[in-house]
Scaffold this motif. Sequence first.
Motif, PDB file in Angstrom:
ATOM      1  N   MET A 233      -4.752 -22.408 -17.062  1.00 53.33           N
ATOM      2  CA  MET A 233      -4.371 -23.431 -18.139  1.00 53.33           C
ATOM      3  C   MET A 233      -5.352 -24.775 -17.969  1.00 53.33           C
ATOM      4  SD  MET A 233      -1.914 -22.652 -19.863  1.00 53.33           S
ATOM      5  CE  MET A 233      -2.803 -20.856 -20.067  1.00 53.33           C
ATOM      6  N   GLN A 234      -5.528 -25.050 -16.767  1.00 52.03           N
ATOM      7  CA  GLN A 234      -6.612 -26.151 -16.395  1.00 52.03           C
ATOM      8  C   GLN A 234      -8.020 -25.956 -17.242  1.00 52.03           C
ATOM      9  OE1 GLN A 234      -6.204 -27.994 -12.500  1.00 52.03           O
ATOM     10  NE2 GLN A 234      -8.536 -27.348 -12.247  1.00 52.03           N
TER      11      GLN A 234
ATOM     12  N   ALA B 290      -8.343 -24.259 -19.732  1.00 56.47           N
ATOM     13  CA  ALA B 290      -8.339 -24.053 -21.149  1.00 56.47           C
ATOM     14  C   ALA B 290      -8.177 -25.537 -21.611  1.00 56.47           C
ATOM     15  CB  ALA B 290      -7.092 -23.450 -21.592  1.00 56.47           C
ATOM     16  N   TYR B 291      -7.485 -26.539 -20.838  1.00 58.44           N
ATOM     17  CA  TYR B 291      -7.454 -27.765 -21.129  1.00 58.44           C
ATOM     18  C   TYR B 291      -8.744 -28.368 -21.174  1.00 58.44           C
ATOM     19  CZ  TYR B 291      -6.138 -32.698 -20.197  1.00 58.44           C
ATOM     20  OH  TYR B 291      -5.942 -34.105 -20.221  1.00 58.44           O
ATOM     21  N   VAL B 292      -9.565 -28.233 -19.889  1.00 60.06           N
ATOM     22  CA  VAL B 292     -10.996 -28.704 -20.198  1.00 60.06           C
ATOM     23  C   VAL B 292     -11.861 -28.516 -21.358  1.00 60.06           C
ATOM     24  CG1 VAL B 292     -13.153 -28.729 -18.647  1.00 60.06           C
ATOM     25  CG2 VAL B 292     -11.074 -29.084 -17.442  1.00 60.06           C
TER      26      VAL B 292
END
Lengths: 195, 195
Positions: free
Chosen positions: B129-130, B132-134
């Motif tokens: 998720m990290q 994908a967020y970045v």
Amino acid sequence: MYEPLLKHLARFIRITESEREILISNLRYKKVDKKGYLLKQGQICSGNFFVLSGCVRMFTITANGTEQIVQFGITGWWISDYHSFENNVPSDYYIQAVEDSEIAIITRSVCDDLFQQIPQLNNYFRKMMQRAYVASLKKIELLLCTSAEDRFHQFTTDFPEFVQRIPQYMLASFLGFTPEFLSMLRAKNKSVNNS
Amino acid sequence: MYEPLLKHLARFIRITESEREILISNLRYKKVDKKGYLLKQGQICSGNFFVLSGCVRMFTITANGTEQIVQFGITGWWISDYHSFENNVPSDYYIQAVEDSEIAIITRSVCDDLFQQIPQLNNYFRKMMQRAYVASLKKIELLLCTSAEDRFHQFTTDFPEFVQRIPQYMLASFLGFTPEFLSMLRAKNKSVNNS
């Protein structure tokens, strides 16, 4: 002093009393005055920042020298350059206080240990990252699909308090238009609401 | 058949042999033909989808009736409407195969149990998720700060294989311009490279 963070955590995971103690003893507390920095471009981001009170912004300097805000953090939000934090590389971003702010920090030096000692933190941050990712996908959709005017209306409807709180030029940067264009939209909005 | 997923997992976390068995027994395998759907607008997203092979896209239908692609998933990527998946609400999105694809699915019905049985999955998905967020923050920055032409060049430099692989009109939608504008950019690019 960490009450907003502990309350936030309790909404998503349960931790024991001893885990709570471990967490608190590993947090760092920082007061940042308005315009103070938590991160500057070129530095390695050494913390994951939770906004206990106040407001911060994350921005970069574009090729033509202007500031581009990519994210705000208000009470209850985590903010960091996770790419820099995770990979130990210099950051492209600045994180700066928009108002006097209080920040709880998980520093890189304690992070791995903390996740080992409180495995539920993985669950918590999985959810935090997921929410941040969902919000940023929604923003991409707004940027690609809607006119600047619709984007402004959507944003003021979703976050009315926030729009009142931050300086105009920052809101303009975040939404991707010039301050002049934002002033024009606000004036138009006002005259519609008054008519 | 789940080899790409197990290899991917091993890059980020270590799980025991018995956890591996639990994971495999809880996964669902699906072949989706080109143009087949994993999710349609209005449905509740019931799975988190890992692309074992092939390529899928996630898109929405905008107010003026056009498709807007917000995300692609190629081998090694997870894709889902996490908002719908997590909150049990109807999705705004479609997830459709761009090529014949093979998908490993963690369904909502097994998800909580699986995270309980293999706590390390929280760590793995936190990192997913990290990332994908970045990536989506980077895309927001590209959309706000760069011209369409620079955006195209950046994308073709970062993902050359991908640009060859997906239909032109989809690439245009993803980058936020019309197919005609993309054709013009490609022609211009070609003539520069040939000169």
